[in-house]
Design a protein around this motif. Structure first.
Motif, short mmCIF file in Angstrom:
data_model
loop_
_atom_site.label_atom_id
_atom_site.label_comp_id
_atom_site.label_asym_id
_atom_site.label_seq_id
_atom_site.Cartn_x
_atom_site.Cartn_y
_atom_site.Cartn_z
N VAL A 198 0.88 -1.01 -0.17
CA VAL A 198 0.16 -0.33 0.02
C VAL A 198 1.17 1.12 0.07
O VAL A 198 2.16 1.56 1.39
CB VAL A 198 -1.10 -0.42 1.20
CG1 VAL A 198 -2.19 1.11 1.47
CG2 VAL A 198 -1.86 -1.56 1.54
N ARG A 199 1.44 2.24 -0.92
CA ARG A 199 2.19 2.84 -1.20
C ARG A 199 1.33 4.27 -2.14
O ARG A 199 0.69 4.31 -2.75
CB ARG A 199 3.23 2.05 -2.44
CG ARG A 199 4.63 3.34 -2.90
CD ARG A 199 5.23 2.83 -4.23
NE ARG A 199 6.10 1.57 -3.60
CZ ARG A 199 6.85 1.49 -2.97
NH1 ARG A 199 7.38 2.60 -2.75
NH2 ARG A 199 7.50 0.92 -2.35
N GLY A 200 2.08 5.16 -1.37
CA GLY A 200 1.94 6.64 -2.32
C GLY A 200 0.37 7.21 -2.01
O GLY A 200 0.17 8.06 -2.85
N ASN A 201 -0.18 6.48 -0.96
CA ASN A 201 -1.58 7.25 -1.13
C ASN A 201 -1.88 8.70 0.52
O ASN A 201 -1.29 8.23 1.09
CB ASN A 201 -2.60 5.66 -0.32
CG ASN A 201 -2.41 4.99 -1.21
OD1 ASN A 201 -3.12 4.96 -2.24
ND2 ASN A 201 -1.77 3.48 -0.96
N THR A 202 -2.65 8.55 0.02
CA THR A 202 -2.81 10.58 1.01
C THR A 202 -4.10 10.57 1.09
O THR A 202 -4.77 10.99 0.65
CB THR A 202 -2.42 11.83 -0.31
OG1 THR A 202 -0.93 11.11 -0.84
CG2 THR A 202 -2.20 12.88 0.35
N VAL A 203 -4.20 11.34 1.89
CA VAL A 203 -5.86 12.22 2.93
C VAL A 203 -4.88 13.34 3.37
O VAL A 203 -3.92 14.04 3.61
CB VAL A 203 -5.86 11.16 4.31
CG1 VAL A 203 -7.39 11.82 4.92
CG2 VAL A 203 -6.48 9.79 3.75
N THR A 204 -6.28 14.31 2.89
CA THR A 204 -5.49 15.53 2.94
C THR A 204 -6.52 15.79 3.73
O THR A 204 -7.91 15.84 3.74
CB THR A 204 -6.05 16.34 2.00
OG1 THR A 204 -7.10 16.11 0.82
CG2 THR A 204 -4.12 16.13 1.09
N PHE A 205 -6.61 17.38 4.58
CA PHE A 205 -7.73 17.94 5.42
C PHE A 205 -8.15 19.39 5.03
O PHE A 205 -6.76 19.88 4.75
CB PHE A 205 -6.66 17.96 7.00
CG PHE A 205 -7.65 18.43 7.55
CD1 PHE A 205 -8.76 18.88 7.65
CD2 PHE A 205 -6.69 19.44 8.34
CE1 PHE A 205 -9.68 19.51 8.72
CE2 PHE A 205 -7.93 20.91 9.68
CZ PHE A 205 -9.30 20.33 9.36
N ALA A 240 -0.83 17.44 9.18
CA ALA A 240 -1.63 18.45 9.48
C ALA A 240 -1.66 19.57 8.68
O ALA A 240 -0.75 20.36 9.65
CB ALA A 240 -3.20 18.47 10.20
N PRO A 241 -2.49 20.62 7.78
CA PRO A 241 -1.99 21.89 7.16
C PRO A 241 -2.63 22.57 8.73
O PRO A 241 -3.71 22.63 9.04
CB PRO A 241 -2.50 22.00 6.37
CG PRO A 241 -3.54 20.93 6.19
CD PRO A 241 -3.41 20.32 6.89
N GLY A 242 -1.67 24.00 8.34
CA GLY A 242 -2.98 24.66 9.02
C GLY A 242 -2.57 25.24 10.53
O GLY A 242 -3.71 26.20 11.94
N ARG A 269 -3.38 18.66 15.90
CA ARG A 269 -3.95 17.34 17.52
C ARG A 269 -3.66 16.84 16.21
O ARG A 269 -3.92 15.53 16.65
CB ARG A 269 -5.43 18.39 18.00
CG ARG A 269 -6.62 18.35 16.93
CD ARG A 269 -7.57 18.51 17.83
NE ARG A 269 -8.46 19.43 16.80
CZ ARG A 269 -8.94 20.48 16.48
NH1 ARG A 269 -8.10 20.90 15.72
NH2 ARG A 269 -10.02 20.15 15.41
N PHE A 270 -4.20 16.89 14.97
CA PHE A 270 -4.36 15.67 14.58
C PHE A 270 -3.23 14.99 13.21
O PHE A 270 -3.32 14.10 13.56
CB PHE A 270 -5.25 16.07 12.92
CG PHE A 270 -6.19 16.55 13.00
CD1 PHE A 270 -7.65 15.63 13.81
CD2 PHE A 270 -7.63 18.02 12.16
CE1 PHE A 270 -9.03 16.25 14.14
CE2 PHE A 270 -8.35 18.14 12.71
CZ PHE A 270 -9.43 17.34 13.27
N SER A 271 -1.69 15.63 13.48
CA SER A 271 -1.18 15.36 13.86
C SER A 271 -0.07 14.81 14.04
O SER A 271 1.15 14.26 14.41
CB SER A 271 0.09 16.59 12.88
OG SER A 271 -0.38 17.69 11.82
N ASN A 272 -0.87 13.21 15.02
CA ASN A 272 -0.09 11.79 15.39
C ASN A 272 -0.23 10.75 14.33
O ASN A 272 -0.64 10.63 14.13
CB ASN A 272 -0.92 12.00 16.53
CG ASN A 272 -1.54 13.20 17.09
OD1 ASN A 272 0.17 13.88 18.01
ND2 ASN A 272 -2.92 13.68 17.70
N GLY A 273 0.81 9.92 14.71
CA GLY A 273 0.77 8.33 14.48
C GLY A 273 1.40 8.29 13.04
O GLY A 273 0.72 8.69 11.84
N GLY A 274 2.29 9.06 12.89
CA GLY A 274 3.28 8.87 11.17
C GLY A 274 3.39 7.73 10.31
O GLY A 274 2.79 7.66 9.59
#
Length: 731
Positions: free
Chosen positions: A174-181, A246-248, A254-259
């Motif tokens: 599972v490679r190179g997939n992206t969730v954006t906010f 997470a941007p912003g 607070r979302f930017s956990n768990g690399g």
């Protein structure tokens, strides 16, 4: 003539009908099992209406399989030197697989036949995720590479396992997939789950088994590689190069956990795997563990490496806010990367924090972690045990000015204890463990440090070793203090192959011949094997490594862990509408061997009026006898797979005020247990007439605690409580 005691098992019955006739009726009433079809993809286009088998696209095959009852099979062809690649191009949104992602609604096997590699499924042309598994579909995928899924304000860009669906990956990528906010989307009530799982997201009632697979270079605002709110097992897999960012600015950090991995209150078991080179812009560069609502989760990590991960704040290796165990593993060379504003964090290796944080570390190594203001190796503010663990050569650099908090100024190369409030103190139990500075440690910092009077929160059971007096060890209890020459090999070493198989790949600091840790452990408290699963001597060594051990025992021993928790606590006496419920969880913490003939003995309080046992809907269900007159409940589990668990709920009514105690003990009748110290657990409950109506499980006050409350099991529990309440009203 004696009468056999009844078993508490779920059975379907046809009352009043003789057995042969009942069997015949069941046969007549049972629908014919649908026969699955096989679809062979021979067109790498993306038509939704292509004809199978003559001109069969993957999308068309999935749509056909969704409409065909039974478990179907889809095969992807061998493309020779150039892997057969499916490029998705039909943009749009639906749940029928006509457009956008590939929606799977019925049981399905997808098998890539690419010789020596994986078939590629590329969603780069649709601006949507690759796969969405819905309903209760059971899906397996083999020999496939899932790439370039992209979603905004939604989970699981590569694969979204939703509802009560199940997924099993074998030799997959599972490679190179992206969730954006998009913070400007006011129509969405954002939670961490909604912007999680760049690679894979597993919903609360869903399950995933990830075997011999690579989850690499995915990204999301939270939990870049995998986010799990349900039940996930990871075996012999690589989680590498994923990012949580997470941007912003501060409004969304607070979302930017768990690399690499985020466990959001689910059940997560990982064995023989590597979590490496992942990054978080907040906490948990490698792994982030947190509870969600009533679901306390349970995390088991065995024979795994958490290495080379980065975080801007806390826990570059592991940030733990819930019950977890770390066995026969290494947390090494993780880095807290202080940003340009001098905002740094704590616990470069492990950050164990918050009211439900409960971490047991056995036969493991924490080494070479750096960048933390406090707790170069470990930062602990709640409950932690270190058992035959080596904490060595970590580095802390306290914040001198402009610090975000007072805990950033504490320091402590190897270990820091921090009291968060007057009522919430840390607790650290040490047995047979090494806490020693190395060549890369800060010479201006002690091995251990903490907030005011932190020393009173360190409980040494004996036979541990430290490089100075800062760790409050007990010399009269066999502890070794001020050991400036520990004679540990400065390089992490792995065991040699056994019969061609690398059983252990995690890395440990070997003891040299002159090490004072040799034969200095408490043999009665030592695990039977060391971190490498090598059989320990009769006079065992301190730390994770046994000097001179040559006999590999990885597939002989089991490691069964028992936990028990209560709800509510405090509880009222003699109130039928408010039963006291115990949740018992049994986990087989080793990876490759099934525990057989497992016996679970629960000693219930004498003043506890037993009502019923309810089995969880997942895991390996036990079978329970009726309690004895001494209120002893005995349950059996025929087999419990490696990394597997069994869970059940005991409901009843306490009848007397005061504090009552329930305990549980587990054992295998067929195999020796490598670490018997975790076979028992206990739970104290306050029985008070003024107790409020509390329905939340706490972290447990006795033993290690930390049973997981899965959503389906919670529904069963609440149903049982409702039934008891109904009985109370009708009485």
């Amino acid at each position: 003539m004696s009468t056999a005691k009844p078993k508490f098992q779920l059975r379907r019955t046809l009352g009043g009908i003789s057995t042969p006739l009942a069997g015949l009726l069941l046969i007549m009433l049972t629908p014919l099992v649908a026969q699955g079809a096989t679809y062979t993809v021979n067109n790498n286009g993306d038509s939704a209406t292509a004809s199978c088998p003559s001109n069969c696209t993957l999308r068309a095959a999935i749509r056909a399989a969704n409409g065909n009852a039974g478990k179907d099979t889809i095969t992807l062809p061998n493309g020779g030197a150039t892997p057969f690649t499916v490029n998705l191009t039909r943009a749009g949104t639906d749940n029928t697989a006509e457009r956008g992602d590939l929606d799977i609604t019925d049981d399905l096997d997808i098998i890539g036949l690419q010789e020596g590699g994986r078939n590629i499924i590329n969603a780069g042309g649709i601006s949507d995720r690759v796969f969405h598994i819905l309903g209760s579909a059971s899906v397996t995928m083999q020999n496939v590479s899932i790439r370039n899924g992209a979603v905004t304000n939604a989970p699981g860009a590569g694969i979204y396992v939703s509802n009560s669906a199940t997924l099993e990956l074998t030799n997959a990528e599972v490679r190179g997939n992206t969730v954006t906010f998009d913070p400007n989307d006011t129509s969405v009530n954002f939670t961490q789950v909604q912007v999680s799982g760049g690679g894979i997201h597993v919903d609360q009632q869903a399950e995933a088994i990830i075997g011999t697979s690579d989850i690499v270079q995915n990204s999301a605002p939270g939990n870049g590689g995998i986010s799990n709110a349900g039940r996930t097992e990871i075996r012999q897999s690589l989680i590498d190069g994923n990012t949580a960012s997470a941007p912003g600015g501060n409004s969304t950090v607070r979302f930017s956990n768990g690399g690499g991995i985020g466990n959001l209150g689910g059940y997560l078991a990982m064995g023989s795997s590597t979590v490496s080179n992942n990054r978080s812009n907040n906490q948990g560069g490698g792994i982030y563990i947190i509870n969600q609502g009533l679901n306390l989760g349970l995390v088991t990590i065995t024979n795994s490496a958490i290495t080379g991960n980065e975080a801007l704040f806390n826990g570059a290796g592991i940030a733990n806010f819930g019950p977890a165990t770390l066995n026969n593993s290494v947390v090494a060379n993780n880095l807290i990367d202080v940003d340009v504003n001098n905002n740094g964090g704590n616990g470069a290796g492990i950050y164990n924090h918050a009211a439900n944080a409960n971490l047991d570390v056995v036969n493991s190594t924490v080494s070479g972690n750096s960048g933390a203001y406090s707790g170069g190796g470990i930062f602990n503010s709640h409950d932690m045990t270190l058992h035959n663990t080596t904490v060595y050569d970590n580095r802390a650099q306290p914040c001198a000015s402009g610090c975000l908090s007072t805990n950033s100024q504490i320091g402590g190369n190897q270990l820091t204890l921090f009291r968060t409030s007057a009522s919430n103190a840390p607790n650290l139990i040490l047995t047979n463990s090494i806490i020693v500075d190395g060549a890369n440690s800060n010479p201006n910092e002690p091995a251990c440090a903490g907030s005011t009077n932190y020393e009173v929160f360190i409980q040494s059971i004996g036979n541990s070793m430290s490089s100075d007096a800062s760790c409050n060890l007990n010399v009269s209890g066999g502890d070794l203090v001020n050991v400036t020459t520990p004679d540990l090999d400065p390089d992490l070493t792995t065991s040699t192959d056994v019969n061609g198989t690398a059983v252990d790949h995690t890395g440990v600091h070997a003891l040299l011949a002159a090490s004072p840790a040799r034969d200095a452990g408490n043999t009665d408290a030592c695990p039977l094997v060391d971190q490498r699963f090598m059989l320990r001597d009769l006079n065992c060594d301190i730390g994770a490594y046994e000097y001179g051990a040559t006999q590999q025992q990885a597939n002989i021993y089991v490691d069964l862990k028992a936990s028990i928790n209560d709800s509510p606590d405090p509880a009222p006496p003699n109130v039928t509408e408010e039963p006291l419920t115990y949740v018992v969880t049994i986990t087989n913490q080793y990876v490759d061997i099934t525990a057989e003939n497992v016996t679970v003995v629960v000693n219930l309080p004498a003043s506890y009026q037993f009502s019923r046992v309810t089995m969880a809907s997942t895991g390996s269900p036990p079978s329970c006898d009726e309690p004895t007159v001494q209120n002893v409940l005995t349950c059996t589990i025929s087999n419990l797979p490696g990394l597997g668990r069994a869970e059940f709920f005991i409901s009843g009514i306490p009848t007397q005020e005061g504090t009552i105690t329930a305990s549980v003990n587990v054992s295998s009748q067929s195999q020796p247990d490598a670490f018997s110290q975790n076979n028992r657990d206990s739970e104290d409950t306050v029985i008070d007439p003024e107790a409020a109506d509390v329905t939340n499980f706490n972290g447990g006050t006795g033993g290690s605690g930390g049973g997981s409350l899965q959503p389906i099991a919670l529904l069963l529990l609440l149903a049982g409580i409702a039934l008891l309440r109904g009985r109370g009203r009708s009485a």
